[in-house]
Design a protein around this motif. Structure first.
Motif, PDB file in Angstrom:
ATOM      1  N   UNK A 288     -14.888   4.536  77.088  1.00 46.99           N
ATOM      2  CA  UNK A 288     -14.827   3.697  75.881  1.00 46.99           C
ATOM      3  C   UNK A 288     -13.953   4.303  74.790  1.00 46.99           C
ATOM      4  N   UNK A 289     -14.045   5.603  74.582  1.00 40.12           N
ATOM      5  CA  UNK A 289     -13.257   6.224  73.512  1.00 40.12           C
ATOM      6  C   UNK A 289     -11.772   6.278  73.852  1.00 40.12           C
ATOM      7  N   UNK A 290     -11.410   5.960  75.082  1.00 45.24           N
ATOM      8  CA  UNK A 290      -9.999   6.045  75.488  1.00 45.24           C
ATOM      9  C   UNK A 290      -9.397   4.673  75.794  1.00 45.24           C
ATOM     10  N   UNK A 291     -10.138   3.610  75.433  1.00 48.32           N
ATOM     11  CA  UNK A 291      -9.568   2.269  75.580  1.00 48.32           C
ATOM     12  C   UNK A 291      -8.604   2.041  74.421  1.00 48.32           C
ATOM     13  N   UNK A 292      -7.336   1.872  74.693  1.00 50.06           N
ATOM     14  CA  UNK A 292      -6.313   1.725  73.656  1.00 50.06           C
ATOM     15  C   UNK A 292      -6.040   0.266  73.332  1.00 50.06           C
ATOM     16  N   UNK A 293      -6.086  -0.588  74.362  1.00 52.89           N
ATOM     17  CA  UNK A 293      -5.741  -1.983  74.145  1.00 52.89           C
ATOM     18  C   UNK A 293      -6.527  -2.845  75.117  1.00 52.89           C
ATOM     19  N   UNK A 294      -7.136  -3.900  74.580  1.00 52.47           N
ATOM     20  CA  UNK A 294      -7.858  -4.848  75.422  1.00 52.47           C
ATOM     21  C   UNK A 294      -7.029  -6.115  75.571  1.00 52.47           C
ATOM     22  N   UNK A 295      -6.862  -6.546  76.795  1.00 53.51           N
ATOM     23  CA  UNK A 295      -6.046  -7.719  77.101  1.00 53.51           C
ATOM     24  C   UNK A 295      -6.919  -8.806  77.702  1.00 53.51           C
ATOM     25  N   UNK A 296      -6.547 -10.042  77.493  1.00 51.66           N
ATOM     26  CA  UNK A 296      -7.240 -11.171  78.120  1.00 51.66           C
ATOM     27  C   UNK A 296      -6.206 -12.254  78.412  1.00 51.66           C
ATOM     28  N   UNK A 297      -6.652 -13.299  79.052  1.00 51.20           N
ATOM     29  CA  UNK A 297      -5.723 -14.337  79.490  1.00 51.20           C
ATOM     30  C   UNK A 297      -5.945 -15.664  78.765  1.00 51.20           C
ATOM     31  N   UNK A 298      -6.510 -15.626  77.549  1.00 45.02           N
ATOM     32  CA  UNK A 298      -6.735 -16.874  76.823  1.00 45.02           C
ATOM     33  C   UNK A 298      -5.440 -17.421  76.225  1.00 45.02           C
ATOM     34  N   UNK A 299      -4.429 -16.560  76.046  1.00 44.29           N
ATOM     35  CA  UNK A 299      -3.141 -16.993  75.502  1.00 44.29           C
ATOM     36  C   UNK A 299      -2.099 -15.931  75.843  1.00 44.29           C
ATOM     37  N   UNK A 300      -0.825 -16.305  75.925  1.00 46.54           N
ATOM     38  CA  UNK A 300       0.216 -15.307  76.216  1.00 46.54           C
ATOM     39  C   UNK A 300       0.251 -14.165  75.206  1.00 46.54           C
ATOM     40  N   UNK A 301      -0.105 -14.457  73.950  1.00 43.84           N
ATOM     41  CA  UNK A 301      -0.083 -13.411  72.922  1.00 43.84           C
ATOM     42  C   UNK A 301      -1.091 -12.315  73.199  1.00 43.84           C
ATOM     43  N   UNK A 302      -2.119 -12.609  73.989  1.00 39.42           N
ATOM     44  CA  UNK A 302      -3.160 -11.629  74.277  1.00 39.42           C
ATOM     45  C   UNK A 302      -2.844 -10.765  75.488  1.00 39.42           C
ATOM     46  N   UNK A 303      -1.687 -11.021  76.097  1.00 34.49           N
ATOM     47  CA  UNK A 303      -1.302 -10.239  77.265  1.00 34.49           C
ATOM     48  C   UNK A 303      -0.496  -9.017  76.855  1.00 34.49           C
ATOM     49  N   UNK A 304      -0.179  -8.176  77.824  1.00 32.64           N
ATOM     50  CA  UNK A 304       0.420  -6.867  77.551  1.00 32.64           C
ATOM     51  C   UNK A 304       1.732  -6.985  76.786  1.00 32.64           C
ATOM     52  N   UNK A 305       2.604  -7.882  77.212  1.00 33.10           N
ATOM     53  CA  UNK A 305       3.916  -8.016  76.577  1.00 33.10           C
ATOM     54  C   UNK A 305       3.968  -9.139  75.557  1.00 33.10           C
ATOM     55  N   UNK A 306       2.847  -9.867  75.401  1.00 26.26           N
ATOM     56  CA  UNK A 306       2.812 -10.947  74.434  1.00 26.26           C
ATOM     57  C   UNK A 306       3.478 -12.211  74.899  1.00 26.26           C
ATOM     58  N   UNK A 307       3.930 -12.266  76.134  1.00 28.23           N
ATOM     59  CA  UNK A 307       4.565 -13.461  76.692  1.00 28.23           C
ATOM     60  C   UNK A 307       4.060 -13.657  78.111  1.00 28.23           C
ATOM     61  N   UNK A 308       4.281 -14.856  78.640  1.00 23.60           N
ATOM     62  CA  UNK A 308       3.870 -15.178  80.002  1.00 23.60           C
ATOM     63  C   UNK A 308       4.959 -14.744  80.980  1.00 23.60           C
ATOM     64  N   UNK A 309       4.601 -13.907  81.931  1.00 24.95           N
ATOM     65  CA  UNK A 309       5.557 -13.438  82.946  1.00 24.95           C
ATOM     66  C   UNK A 309       4.927 -13.641  84.321  1.00 24.95           C
ATOM     67  N   UNK A 310       5.661 -14.293  85.194  1.00 24.89           N
ATOM     68  CA  UNK A 310       5.181 -14.542  86.551  1.00 24.89           C
ATOM     69  C   UNK A 310       6.016 -13.697  87.511  1.00 24.89           C
ATOM     70  N   UNK A 311       5.498 -12.569  87.929  1.00 21.96           N
ATOM     71  CA  UNK A 311       6.217 -11.636  88.803  1.00 21.96           C
ATOM     72  C   UNK A 311       5.758 -11.833  90.239  1.00 21.96           C
ATOM     73  N   UNK A 312       6.716 -11.999  91.128  1.00 19.84           N
ATOM     74  CA  UNK A 312       6.408 -12.193  92.551  1.00 19.84           C
ATOM     75  C   UNK A 312       6.274 -10.818  93.207  1.00 19.84           C
ATOM     76  N   UNK A 313       5.079 -10.233  93.131  1.00 26.16           N
ATOM     77  CA  UNK A 313       4.865  -8.881  93.640  1.00 26.16           C
ATOM     78  C   UNK A 313       4.901  -8.814  95.159  1.00 26.16           C
ATOM     79  N   UNK A 314       4.608  -9.906  95.829  1.00 21.35           N
ATOM     80  CA  UNK A 314       4.557  -9.906  97.286  1.00 21.35           C
ATOM     81  C   UNK A 314       5.755 -10.613  97.900  1.00 21.35           C
ATOM     82  N   UNK A 315       6.789 -10.829  97.104  1.00 25.03           N
ATOM     83  CA  UNK A 315       8.036 -11.431  97.588  1.00 25.03           C
ATOM     84  C   UNK A 315       7.780 -12.790  98.239  1.00 25.03           C
ATOM     85  N   UNK A 316       6.984 -13.613  97.562  1.00 23.89           N
ATOM     86  CA  UNK A 316       6.717 -14.962  98.061  1.00 23.89           C
ATOM     87  C   UNK A 316       7.358 -15.971  97.107  1.00 23.89           C
ATOM     88  N   UNK A 317       8.091 -16.886  97.687  1.00 26.48           N
ATOM     89  CA  UNK A 317       8.736 -17.894  96.855  1.00 26.48           C
ATOM     90  C   UNK A 317       7.676 -18.817  96.266  1.00 26.48           C
TER      91      UNK A 317
END
Length: 324
Positions: A288-317
């Motif tokens: 708990x004392x080492x949690x720096x940032x809490x993220x959620x998916x209620x809006x793009x602003x609440x994500x890590x980069x503040x925007x919506x990014x769809x990355x194809x990690x498994x190389x699927x079209x």
């Protein structure tokens, strides 16, 4: 022969007759008194020279006639041979021999070109074999140098194996584990054969622990100026809660001793999965004392980069145009 005849004709045209009166006039013009004795000597010299020229001209005329006859014989022979050659060519042509000759000439030219290509290929093949032999010799030298290095650094390598083994044993005390470092001989692009193993690491959970142990070993070797390491939440997806708890304990203990930073993204359910295993104080200090940032998916602003990014990690079209 023609050149020789031309030279003879030019020689016969030359004259060196020197008239006595002309010579006397030259001397008189120079106002030089010529005694009668000198005049008589000049007359005698002139007569001698004229006789010498006459003899020379006779010899040249005879030689000229001889060479002309030789030239006529040569011309006649040339005409005769030319006529004979025409007869032979007509004969060969009437019997199709010339077509065969032309065909053989073309075949010879084709074979010569093929020979040139083969010789060029042989040169290329020779160069290839020399390069291949040189590369093999260099690889043998590198194999030898690698073996020598492994022998010289055996103590340091043993220390690395022990560190990895200690990390793995914290997670799985009863499983076999180890770090194998060998000289990767043969034709390859990797100088060393490096295997970090934990028994049953074919399963996802054990394999994730294996990756963490190896990454943490690299960080602790301090072979670069990197003093942090980062892991995505996928690393924790298949781990057992006990392994998650052990991972964060190892990270916390090491970071307290060394100036390291551990960065990870982890889902809330994964954190809660080992909360009951830890004491309240340990969970607070380590998590708990080492949690720096809490993220959620209620809006793009609440994500890590503040925007919506769809990355194809498994190389699927993916087609998203028709998604509502």
């Amino acid at each position: 022969v023609s050149t020789y005849i031309k030279n003879i004709e030019e020689s016969t045209k030359e004259t060196t007759e020197v008239k006595e009166e002309k010579l006397l006039k030259i001397y008189e013009a120079a106002q030089i008194e010529i005694p009668e004795m000198v005049k008589r000597s000049l007359a005698e010299v002139t007569q001698f020279h004229s006789e010498l020229l006459a003899t020379r001209n006779v010899r040249l005329r005879n030689e000229l006639a001889k060479q002309k006859r030789a030239l006529e014989e040569i011309d006649s022979k040339i005409v005769e041979l030319g006529s004979r050659m025409d007869e032979l060519l007509d004969y060969l042509n009437s019997h199709g021999a010339l077509e065969e000759y032309v065909a053989l000439t073309k075949q010879l030219s084709s074979l010569q070109n093929e020979l040139n290509r083969i010789q060029e290929y042989q040169k290329i093949l020779k160069t290839y074999r020399e390069n291949k032999r040189r590369i093999k010799e260099e690889m043998i030298k590198q194999d030898k140098a690698t073996d020598e290095y492994l022998d010289e650094e055996s103590g340091y390598l043993e220390e690395l194996r022990n560190k990895y083994w200690e990390y793995a044993k914290r997670f799985y005390p009863k499983k076999k584990s180890g770090l194998v470092i060998k000289n990767n001989t043969g034709e390859n692009l990797l100088r060393y054969s490096l295997e970090a193993r934990i028994e049953d690491d074919s399963s996802d959970g054990v394999n994730e622990v294996r990756m963490f142990c190896f990454d943490w070993l690299i960080l602790n070797c301090e072979i670069s100026k990197m003093r942090f390491i980062a892991h995505d939440s996928r690393l924790f997806a298949n781990m057992d809660p006990r392994q998650r708890e052990t991972l964060f304990r190892i990270v916390y203990e090491t970071c307290c001793k060394k100036d390291f930073q551990y960065i990870c993204t982890i889902n809330e359910d994964a954190l809660e999965s080992f909360e009951g295993i830890m004491s309240t104080e340990d969970y607070k200090n380590i998590v708990r004392d080492n949690v720096i940032l809490e993220l959620n998916d209620d809006a793009p602003e609440s994500k890590l980069l503040g925007i919506q990014i769809d990355i194809d990690l498994e190389d699927k079209s993916k087609v998203t145009d028709d998604i509502a």
